[in-house]
Design a protein around this motif. Structure first.
Motif, mmCIF file in Angstrom:
data_model
loop_
_atom_site.group_PDB
_atom_site.id
_atom_site.type_symbol
_atom_site.label_atom_id
_atom_site.label_comp_id
_atom_site.label_asym_id
_atom_site.label_seq_id
_atom_site.Cartn_x
_atom_site.Cartn_y
_atom_site.Cartn_z
ATOM 1 N N ARG A 86 3.626 14.376 33.445
ATOM 2 C CA ARG A 86 4.626 13.984 32.441
ATOM 3 C C ARG A 86 5.715 15.061 32.324
ATOM 4 N N ASN A 87 5.295 16.321 32.329
ATOM 5 C CA ASN A 87 6.272 17.409 32.259
ATOM 6 C C ASN A 87 7.212 17.393 33.468
ATOM 7 N N ARG A 103 0.610 10.111 45.135
ATOM 8 C CA ARG A 103 -0.455 9.528 44.323
ATOM 9 C C ARG A 103 -1.399 8.771 45.251
ATOM 10 N N ARG A 104 -2.449 9.443 45.669
ATOM 11 C CA ARG A 104 -3.363 8.800 46.607
ATOM 12 C C ARG A 104 -4.027 7.598 45.969
ATOM 13 N N ALA A 105 -4.305 6.601 46.786
ATOM 14 C CA ALA A 105 -4.865 5.337 46.307
ATOM 15 C C ALA A 105 -6.244 5.569 45.700
ATOM 16 N N PRO A 106 -6.571 4.851 44.633
ATOM 17 C CA PRO A 106 -7.907 4.997 44.045
ATOM 18 C C PRO A 106 -8.968 4.383 44.945
ATOM 19 N N TRP A 107 -10.183 4.846 44.795
ATOM 20 C CA TRP A 107 -11.307 4.218 45.483
ATOM 21 C C TRP A 107 -11.547 2.827 44.906
ATOM 22 N N ALA A 118 -15.344 3.375 32.942
ATOM 23 C CA ALA A 118 -15.221 3.805 31.552
ATOM 24 C C ALA A 118 -13.901 4.530 31.363
ATOM 25 N N GLY A 119 -13.395 4.489 30.147
ATOM 26 C CA GLY A 119 -12.113 5.122 29.859
ATOM 27 C C GLY A 119 -12.188 6.635 29.797
ATOM 28 N N ASP A 120 -13.354 7.156 29.398
ATOM 29 C CA ASP A 120 -13.525 8.604 29.333
ATOM 30 C C ASP A 120 -15.014 8.923 29.406
ATOM 31 N N LEU A 121 -15.321 10.214 29.339
ATOM 32 C CA LEU A 121 -16.713 10.631 29.505
ATOM 33 C C LEU A 121 -17.595 10.146 28.362
ATOM 34 N N LYS A 122 -17.084 10.164 27.145
ATOM 35 C CA LYS A 122 -17.883 9.675 26.018
ATOM 36 C C LYS A 122 -18.243 8.207 26.200
ATOM 37 N N PRO A 228 -5.968 7.754 34.270
ATOM 38 C CA PRO A 228 -5.010 7.610 33.168
ATOM 39 C C PRO A 228 -3.676 7.113 33.698
ATOM 40 N N PRO A 229 -2.848 6.534 32.835
ATOM 41 C CA PRO A 229 -1.502 6.134 33.275
ATOM 42 C C PRO A 229 -0.649 7.356 33.566
#
Length: 252
Positions: A86-87, A103-107, A118-122, A228-229
């Motif tokens: 973002r910066n 931005r390498r392609a996601p698996w 999941a959105g995050d570790l929690k 994340p976006p």
């Protein structure tokens, strides 16, 4: 049309792809500087001039781009490095500097995979549930604090640098290692430690993919933290594409 010789490029790195990109562009005669955030305590030799440390946010980066007469900024940071991405976008706009992103392609899950996104570790720990398990954790060493909220599990934590003891969960084992990792080694690791599930990020690329192949072969679930976006800037998904894009920018 101008040439690539002596054009000033700043690459925000920290990934193997960033190093490859920097070396390739330097080989074309450009003045490349690779910037590392300093998260890794003992980074590998990058093969090009390298600076370590932050810029002081977007404003500081914008000043650096102007003062160093940077003609192209390339964001080749990790897909989860949201703050610097973002910066970079803001600084490029402030300093009127062209920006590209690697931005390498996601698996993507394949036949036989058991992925739980999941959105995050929690959120991942909530999906894993309350029954004690042996979990292999491949995340950034500074991002594991939520593991302590599920102290019933035993965590096998792998990182490049030692993890701060204050962040470690009650039951844990740590491994210091650096990829790329091979399938046989990853499979043996999961078997030797009697791992029940894998927790990781969707980093993409090849260096860390072997753990997913090993989990598939052993029939283990993978709890995948979604990406994340990130800012919508001109981008390529591989080193070769970004090299071509950079050359086009600098030759116009």
């Amino acid at each position: 049309m101008t040439t690539l010789s002596d054009r000033n490029i700043l690459i925000l790195g920290g990934t193997a792809d960033a190093r490859k990109l920097a070396v390739a562009l330097a080989g074309k005669g450009t003045n490349v500087t690779l910037s590392l955030a300093g998260v890794t305590l003992s980074p590998r030799d990058q093969g090009v001039p390298t600076r370590v440390g932050g810029f002081g946010g977007a404003d500081g980066l914008a000043v650096h781009l102007h003062e160093q007469r940077i003609e192209l900024l390339i964001d080749a940071t990790h897909p989860y490095a949201t703050t610097i991405s973002r910066n970079a976008e803001i600084a490029a706009a402030k300093s009127n500097t062209p920006i590209l992103a690697l931005r390498r392609a996601p698996w993507r899950p394949e036949a036989g995979d058991m992925w739980y996104e999941a959105g995050d570790l929690k959120a991942a720990l909530a999906i894993i549930g309350s029954e004690p398990k042996r979990l292999f954790v491949a995340l950034g060493r500074k991002e594991i604090a939520p593991l302590a909220t599920a102290p019933q599990h035993l965590y096998l934590i792998r990182s490049v640098d030692p993890v701060d003891a204050a962040l470690l969960p009650p039951k844990h084992e740590t491994i210091l290692d650096r990829g790329p990792f091979a399938l046989d080694g990853e499979r043996q690791l999961l078997q030797n430690h009697r791992i029940d599930a894998v927790v990781c990020k969707n980093s993409g690329g090849t260096a860390a993919y072997a753990k997913l192949r090993a989990a598939r072969a052993l029939g283990l679930p993978v709890h995948m933290l979604n990406r994340p976006p990130l800012p919508d800037v001109p981008q390529g998904s591989d080193v070769e594409t970004v090299i071509r894009m950079a050359c086009e920018y600098l030759q116009t």
